[in-house]
Design a protein around this motif. Sequence first.
Motif, PDB file in Angstrom:
ATOM      1  N   LEU A   1       0.966  -1.462  -0.307  1.00  0.00           N
ATOM      2  CA  LEU A   1       0.346   0.184   0.135  1.00  0.00           C
ATOM      3  C   LEU A   1       1.050   0.881  -0.021  1.00  0.00           C
ATOM      4  CD1 LEU A   1      -2.680   0.757   0.254  1.00  0.00           C
ATOM      5  CD2 LEU A   1      -2.379   0.895   2.582  1.00  0.00           C
ATOM      6  N   GLY A   2       1.993   1.115   0.418  1.00  0.00           N
ATOM      7  CA  GLY A   2       2.841   2.712   0.729  1.00  0.00           C
ATOM      8  C   GLY A   2       3.952   2.499  -0.723  1.00  0.00           C
ATOM      9  N   GLY A   3       3.931   1.315  -1.331  1.00  0.00           N
ATOM     10  CA  GLY A   3       4.502   2.025  -2.399  1.00  0.00           C
ATOM     11  C   GLY A   3       3.444   1.941  -3.134  1.00  0.00           C
ATOM     12  N   LEU A   4       2.654   1.589  -3.276  1.00  0.00           N
ATOM     13  CA  LEU A   4       1.213   2.149  -3.739  1.00  0.00           C
ATOM     14  C   LEU A   4       1.374   3.214  -4.201  1.00  0.00           C
ATOM     15  CD1 LEU A   4      -1.133  -0.526  -4.440  1.00  0.00           C
ATOM     16  CD2 LEU A   4      -0.228   0.860  -6.065  1.00  0.00           C
ATOM     17  N   LEU A   5       0.797   4.085  -2.969  1.00  0.00           N
ATOM     18  CA  LEU A   5       0.551   5.430  -2.148  1.00  0.00           C
ATOM     19  C   LEU A   5       1.493   6.817  -3.011  1.00  0.00           C
ATOM     20  CD1 LEU A   5      -1.124   4.985   0.923  1.00  0.00           C
ATOM     21  CD2 LEU A   5      -2.106   6.379  -0.839  1.00  0.00           C
ATOM     22  N   ILE A   6       2.927   5.994  -2.712  1.00  0.00           N
ATOM     23  CA  ILE A   6       3.779   6.837  -3.226  1.00  0.00           C
ATOM     24  C   ILE A   6       3.673   7.095  -4.506  1.00  0.00           C
ATOM     25  CG2 ILE A   6       6.678   7.240  -3.404  1.00  0.00           C
ATOM     26  CD1 ILE A   6       5.804   7.238  -0.181  1.00  0.00           C
ATOM     27  N   GLY A   7       3.412   6.267  -5.349  1.00  0.00           N
ATOM     28  CA  GLY A   7       3.787   5.516  -6.334  1.00  0.00           C
ATOM     29  C   GLY A   7       2.728   6.799  -6.997  1.00  0.00           C
ATOM     30  N   LEU A   8       1.459   6.498  -6.652  1.00  0.00           N
ATOM     31  CA  LEU A   8       0.363   7.646  -7.608  1.00  0.00           C
ATOM     32  C   LEU A   8       0.442   8.803  -7.188  1.00  0.00           C
ATOM     33  CD1 LEU A   8      -3.263   5.331  -6.233  1.00  0.00           C
ATOM     34  CD2 LEU A   8      -1.640   5.625  -8.590  1.00  0.00           C
ATOM     35  N   ILE A   9       1.337   9.170  -6.099  1.00  0.00           N
ATOM     36  CA  ILE A   9       1.545  10.701  -5.484  1.00  0.00           C
ATOM     37  C   ILE A   9       1.893  11.174  -6.657  1.00  0.00           C
ATOM     38  CG2 ILE A   9       2.279  11.778  -3.208  1.00  0.00           C
ATOM     39  CD1 ILE A   9       1.689  10.041  -1.657  1.00  0.00           C
ATOM     40  N   GLU A  10       2.909  11.197  -6.705  1.00  0.00           N
ATOM     41  CA  GLU A  10       4.105  11.508  -7.766  1.00  0.00           C
ATOM     42  C   GLU A  10       3.682  11.430  -8.844  1.00  0.00           C
ATOM     43  OE1 GLU A  10       7.825   9.227  -7.718  1.00  0.00           O
ATOM     44  OE2 GLU A  10       8.592   9.735  -5.430  1.00  0.00           O
ATOM     45  N   THR A  11       3.596  10.418  -8.892  1.00  0.00           N
ATOM     46  CA  THR A  11       2.537  10.495 -10.838  1.00  0.00           C
ATOM     47  C   THR A  11       1.452  11.908 -10.893  1.00  0.00           C
ATOM     48  OG1 THR A  11       2.584   8.327 -11.005  1.00  0.00           O
ATOM     49  CG2 THR A  11       1.179   9.152 -12.579  1.00  0.00           C
ATOM     50  N   PHE A  12       0.453  11.834  -9.705  1.00  0.00           N
ATOM     51  CA  PHE A  12      -0.624  12.599 -10.160  1.00  0.00           C
ATOM     52  C   PHE A  12      -0.117  14.091  -9.915  1.00  0.00           C
ATOM     53  CE2 PHE A  12      -3.499   9.387  -9.719  1.00  0.00           C
ATOM     54  CZ  PHE A  12      -4.485   9.422 -10.426  1.00  0.00           C
ATOM     55  N   TRP A  13       0.851  14.427  -8.375  1.00  0.00           N
ATOM     56  CA  TRP A  13       1.548  15.390  -8.383  1.00  0.00           C
ATOM     57  C   TRP A  13       2.118  15.847  -9.614  1.00  0.00           C
ATOM     58  CZ3 TRP A  13       0.906  18.269  -3.792  1.00  0.00           C
ATOM     59  CH2 TRP A  13       1.304  19.942  -4.138  1.00  0.00           C
ATOM     60  N   SER A  14       2.950  15.208 -10.485  1.00  0.00           N
ATOM     61  CA  SER A  14       3.708  15.416 -11.807  1.00  0.00           C
ATOM     62  C   SER A  14       2.206  16.202 -12.689  1.00  0.00           C
ATOM     63  CB  SER A  14       4.235  14.096 -11.987  1.00  0.00           C
ATOM     64  OG  SER A  14       5.358  13.884 -10.958  1.00  0.00           O
ATOM     65  N   GLY A  15       2.153  15.108 -12.792  1.00  0.00           N
ATOM     66  CA  GLY A  15       0.057  15.582 -13.438  1.00  0.00           C
ATOM     67  C   GLY A  15      -0.297  16.851 -13.538  1.00  0.00           C
ATOM     68  N   TYR A  16      -0.863  17.247 -11.907  1.00  0.00           N
ATOM     69  CA  TYR A  16      -1.490  18.432 -11.724  1.00  0.00           C
ATOM     70  C   TYR A  16      -0.979  19.530 -11.684  1.00  0.00           C
ATOM     71  CZ  TYR A  16      -5.427  15.315 -12.864  1.00  0.00           C
ATOM     72  OH  TYR A  16      -6.063  14.208 -13.267  1.00  0.00           O
ATOM     73  N   PHE A  17       0.208  19.126 -11.054  1.00  0.00           N
ATOM     74  CA  PHE A  17       1.263  20.547 -10.448  1.00  0.00           C
ATOM     75  C   PHE A  17       2.547  20.504 -10.612  1.00  0.00           C
ATOM     76  CE2 PHE A  17      -1.670  18.249  -7.044  1.00  0.00           C
ATOM     77  CZ  PHE A  17      -2.273  19.820  -6.756  1.00  0.00           C
ATOM     78  N   SER A  18       3.176  20.007 -10.170  1.00  0.00           N
ATOM     79  CA  SER A  18       4.669  20.711 -10.830  1.00  0.00           C
ATOM     80  C   SER A  18       5.399  19.257 -10.870  1.00  0.00           C
ATOM     81  CB  SER A  18       5.272  21.657 -10.207  1.00  0.00           C
ATOM     82  OG  SER A  18       6.573  21.110  -9.774  1.00  0.00           O
ATOM     83  N   ILE A  19       6.559  18.755 -11.874  1.00  0.00           N
ATOM     84  CA  ILE A  19       6.692  17.363 -11.873  1.00  0.00           C
ATOM     85  C   ILE A  19       8.720  18.017 -11.113  1.00  0.00           C
ATOM     86  CG2 ILE A  19       9.061  17.668 -13.540  1.00  0.00           C
ATOM     87  CD1 ILE A  19       7.502  14.646 -14.563  1.00  0.00           C
TER      88      ILE A  19
END
Lengths: 458, 243, 255
Positions: B194-212
């Motif tokens: 779960l932790g791995g998934l969350l970290i990955g999703l947060i990074e992806t969505f953050w990069s997508g919507y805000f700033s890489i």
Amino acid sequence: MSAEMERPVAGPNYAAAARDAVLAGVIALGVFGPLIGFKTEQNMNNQLVVENRWGIVIVIVAIVVIGRFLLKAFVFPALVTRKANAGPASTDESFFKRNFKTIGLAFLLLYPVIIVSMLGYQQSIKWVDNFGIQILIYVMLGWGLNIVVGLAGLLDLGYVAFYAVGAYSYALLSSHFGFSFWLLLPLSGILAAMWGVILGFPVLRLRGDYLAIVTLAFGEIIRLVLINWREVTNGSAGISSIPKVDIFGWITFNVADPTYIGKILDLPPSSAYYKIFLYYLILALALFTAFVTLRLRRLPIGRAWEALREDEVACRSLGINTTNTKLTAFALGAMFGGFAGSFFAARQGFVSPESFVFLESAVIVAIVVLGGMGSMVGVAIAAAAMIGGTEILRELSFLKAVFGPEFNPDQFRMLIFGLAMVTIMVWKPRGFVGNREPTAFLHEKKSVSGSLVQEGHG
Amino acid sequence: MASVALALLIVMVVSMVLTSLMSWTIERVAYRPLRGSFRLAPLISAIGMSIVLSNFVQVAQGPRNKPVPPMVTDTIVLMERNGFAVTLSYKQIIIMVVTAVLLAGFWYVVQKTPLGRAQRACEQDRKMAALLGVNVDRTISLTFVMGAALAAVAGTLFLMYYGVVNFSDGFVPGVKAFTAAVLGGIGSLPGAVLGGLLIGLIETFWSGYFSIDYKDVAAFSILAIVLIFMPQGILGRPEVEKV
Amino acid sequence: MTAVIETQDMPVGHQGPPLLSVRGVKTYYGNIIALKGVDVDVHPGEIVTLIGANGAGKSTLMMTIFGSPQARTGTVTFDGRDITRMPTHEIARLRIAQSPEGRRIFPRMTVLENLQMGASLDNLRYFDEDVERMFTLFPRLKERAAQRGGTLSGGEQQMLAIARALMARPRLLMLDEPSLGLAPLIVKQIFDAIRDLNRNEGLTVFLVEQNAFHALKLAHRGYVMVNGLVTMSGTGKELLANPEVRAAYLEGGHH
Ligand SMILES: Nc1ncnc2c1ncn2[C@@H]1O[C@H](COP(=O)(O)OP(=O)(O)OP(=O)(O)O)[C@@H](O)[C@H]1O
Ligand SMILES: [Mg+2]
């Protein structure tokens, strides 16, 4: 006592040693063979081609086999015999050991004088700067972190963040507003302490590994912000031409100034003066850190830190406000980190996020732990050994003569540094000055049982 | 395709064996002597060892990036609209399948086998484990071997996915792995996932919507925030043990 | 006080060679000596108890038998084999089981898993059968089978520690203060259980106790340890009658 000790006969057992050595050789072949035996290089077409270097592998395996054999056949038995014959540790210490602190302090005060009188101003720069100042910065950082890790027992893997806050505070405020070092030094300390409180407040409820990882994360956050907030920090390029420190405006170190030290003292211009001045400045800052720490240790807050380190649950039940106690330690440690940071910026004249990577935090933690957790002298020795050691490794260019011009000793620097860390830890798990300075009885008792009994202590 | 899969499998197995041997040796040399020492000693030794390992690779293999030709290139188009396509590459499928299989296997070993029980026993009370006949040294060695083998698989997949590898590539994934484990709750296998998934999703969505640029900042901040409210991590169990 | 005290008669195996024999054992913690030359014998089928004040070295002897810490001098023999320098886990594999001081339940394992750990020597071959026996012996554990060890009450943990030791089907059961922190009724229950196991199955027991009265009543023989040395030994009956023992360990205790 030794008469009645029954020990297995400690004579060399060559057959067993030989067997062991062959096994070690096989393992070494497995460990080093693939990574050294094959090397991939890119050719003209960007393709990887494999080179063979089995000659080196054979040499390494041979060294391992012979080394292991000698260890097993001669060194270990000798150690066992020596241990068996060792009487109770002698209690009378040599004059040198007893007066170590005084002698050390005198040496530190006289160090630039000795160097200059031996090598002259121009030659002294390297020794005062690379060895003196560089080591003292780490001594100061070690002593600062010692409050957090050594005294309060909080594992902070992001200490470098506060160092960075101090450095950037000085760099930005002096370049933009022209404030002097003497104003910015306390200010950077306060800013760093403030960050310590801001970061510490939410995370200090966490324990052990969790605290370590979150502080590591915070350290990384600060570095990443420094890299990415380009408008303010100029990103990875960093900030350069940070003004030099002067002596309260009366004496300066810029050759062009009318108040240049050379003009005032009627000396030929040399950059050595500034280095010597910086040396004494960082020495003073480091000693100030030590002084404050030693003072605080005797106050209730210092006792509370040490109690906290030994047993947090018991502390809480004794009515100690653990959060505030931790926060004070964290903020104080951060403050000294900030001081060191602003000094660092002034000394380099340049700061960039490169200087504040996790490795720096790891090195400082290593210095504190290798120094024996809580021992001021130990931390200083560890800093001198680790930092001085790596600086000496820079001087190994003569090896080029041996191994050919291709050989780059600098790339072995960190390798040897890492090996030293592991070796020292394995050799002396309690650090250089592990069992001295009993500030609390419980600690002393622990240090006996911890090193000699197999029981682990949290 | 079949030959690529076979090659990948062979590479994976060989690297698992080599990494395991290395890890076994490191445990013997750098950690076992510190067993029973105080808490920070193994940590410092570990940090030192990680410096040694990455610099050893740098010295042995050179500091430059090593590109490998792409091995798996096919993709499946899941959806297509207005010229934008949602695709799933075979590479991604391979990673997911391998992860799922290893996860199941690993979970089974830890929860259901005598070795797994011995591992958990050593984690909780080594002395008691020994009193019950568990060979603590051997158990810990095996644990290091298992961990290294898993890391080797991850490394192989990393190379397959990104096609380029460098001596320093281990650090960031290492820190992220630790972050994921803490975020999910140390000692909890589902937590680690779960932790791995969350970290990955947060990074992806953050990069997508805000700033890489700030994706790592976002991941670490989430970790900090979660831990403030759930000091044991998301699936970690609270400490209510009697001493 | 004058009531006739019922003690155990000697078991049959007493005349043969001892199952466990401790000879001249000295144990150190660093430079501090904890055992100063201890001799103890436990014969097959016996219940032997060791009593002594706090810090006398009782737990140290229990752990020294397991090689953790190892005796610096002297020998420990089990069933004719010198085990003084054996690694702890190999000693355990000779089927010596211990419920150690502080119980040392695995806190993040369930009761059932803790019992599985006890039975790991046989790879759980007799697990189902044995676990049923433990549950009849300690019905409370059955109710708690799925609970994590760390959340059990002190008494429940004690029962679990004893049950876990028994799961190994030991030839020698060593118990370090099984009555610590337990209600008198439970203590009686546990001591009855030990006596039954000894009578019915010939289980050999080496028992450390603070509760000298009950222990000596239960045991065939006893040793008294003072400051790292065995100062007295004898049958349970003899020691119970001994005025020194009475003065030091029994007066003001029970009744
Ligand atoms: N790990 C250790 N390190 C140093 N000294 C120890 C250690 N364990 C025990 N000791 C010391 O050895 C002596 C004997 O301790 P031990 O635990 O064997 O006593 P005991 O007879 O079991 O006492 P109690 O009835 O209180 O359990 C004590 O003085 C104790 O302080
Ligand atoms: Mg005891």
